[in-house]
Enzyme design. Structure first.
Site, PDB file in Angstrom:
ATOM      1  N   HIS A 225       0.837  -1.210   0.000  1.00  0.00           N
ATOM      2  CA  HIS A 225       0.000   0.000   0.000  1.00  0.00           C
ATOM      3  C   HIS A 225       0.865   1.250   0.000  1.00  0.00           C
ATOM      4  O   HIS A 225       2.101   1.189   0.166  1.00  0.00           O
ATOM      5  CB  HIS A 225      -0.983   0.005   1.177  1.00  0.00           C
ATOM      6  CG  HIS A 225      -0.339  -0.014   2.541  1.00  0.00           C
ATOM      7  ND1 HIS A 225       0.291   1.079   3.109  1.00  0.00           N
ATOM      8  CD2 HIS A 225      -0.250  -1.014   3.477  1.00  0.00           C
ATOM      9  CE1 HIS A 225       0.735   0.772   4.309  1.00  0.00           C
ATOM     10  NE2 HIS A 225       0.428  -0.501   4.561  1.00  0.00           N
ATOM     11  N   CYS A 241       3.261  -5.079   6.656  1.00  0.00           N
ATOM     12  CA  CYS A 241       2.877  -4.684   5.300  1.00  0.00           C
ATOM     13  C   CYS A 241       4.063  -4.081   4.551  1.00  0.00           C
ATOM     14  O   CYS A 241       5.099  -3.758   5.133  1.00  0.00           O
ATOM     15  CB  CYS A 241       1.720  -3.690   5.349  1.00  0.00           C
ATOM     16  SG  CYS A 241       0.123  -4.456   5.686  1.00  0.00           S
TER      17      CYS A 241
END
Length: 266
Positions: A225, A241
């Protein structure tokens, strides 16, 4: 008699050849030529045969990197997953389609056995594989694959061996490291607040944290992301992440559609 016949041959051949050369030269206008010198005798020597040998170094040929990968999209509300053809997968015998996050169920195909497909499944444990029936999915192809290098803090998108994108990333801290393994893109979500912590897009990856069983209302699944802290790119700062600059995640969305292989290595 045999020895006299053999000695006559080397004399006869060069004399005949010389006469022919003079005749041709005169015909072409080269003028007169001196007669050739003819040897008195000729000795023929045959060399002893030798075994043939080849020396050198050859590198093993590298197999061609695929430029397409087969993906299976679920076409039924409940997909049956099997450990082997006909044997239900004990860990996850069915998958609801769409998922609890309202995302379509997708598989990365590893083997095509006609009515049965060996697939990679987005579920714990990481790297889980199973079998699905062809009658419950629809096949398509994706062109690229993604390599995430945690130690180098870098993401690369390849088409075969061609580099389409290579950019720095941020990864998990030591307490919540980015899991390594062979995964695939199982969801793409456009974020309503493009200037927030996740940037404009979240590209969900079928890998799960080895530390966090849940996070932010989710199940501890990792994603690629964007970020609102670009100054932290290149560092270990996340909960697992893979963060990248917002322009990079926007490009990633176009290069890594659902089902795209994502290999995360140390």
């Amino acid at each position: 008699m045999a020895s006299g016949w053999w000695k006559a041959i080397p004399k006869a051949i060069p004399i005949a050849a010389a006469v022919a050369v003079v005749a041709v030269g005169a015909a072409l206008g080269f003028g007169r030529a001196e007669p050739p010198v003819v040897p008195g005798s000729v000795t023929l020597t045959a060399a002893a045969p030798k075994a043939a040998s080849i020396r050198g170094a050859w590198a093993a040929s590298k197999p061609a990197t695929p430029t397409s990968f087969t993906v299976a999209d679920a076409t039924v509300d409940l997909v049956h997953v099997f450990e082997s053809p006909g044997v239900p997968l004990a860990a996850r015998p069915t998958l609801a389609n769409p998922t609890w996050e309202r995302l379509p169920v997708v598989f990365l195909v590893l083997e095509d056995k006609g009515e049965w497909l060996h697939v990679r499944v987005s579920s714990r444990p990481n790297d889980l594989t199973g079998w699905v029936q062809r009658s419950e999915v629809r096949l398509r192809e994706v062109p690229n694959h993604v390599l995430v290098e945690v130690g180098a803090r870098r993401v690369t998108v390849f088409h075969g061996d061609e580099v389409l994108l290579r950019e720095p990333i941020a990864v998990g801290i030591d307490r919540t490291p980015t899991p390594t393994g062979n995964f695939f893109v199982d969801g793409v979500v456009k974020v309503s607040n493009a200037g927030g912590a996740y940037g404009p897009f979240q590209v969900s990856v079928s890998g799960f944290s080895n530390v966090l069983q849940s996070f932010g209302g989710g199940v501890g699944q990792i994603a690629m992301h964007g970020t609102n802290h670009p100054e932290k790119i290149g560092q270990a700062v996340s909960n697992g992440c893979i963060r990248m600059n917002n322009d990079v995640i926007t490009r990633m969305v176009g290069l890594a559609p659902l089902g795209t292989p994502v290999d995360v290595v140390a």
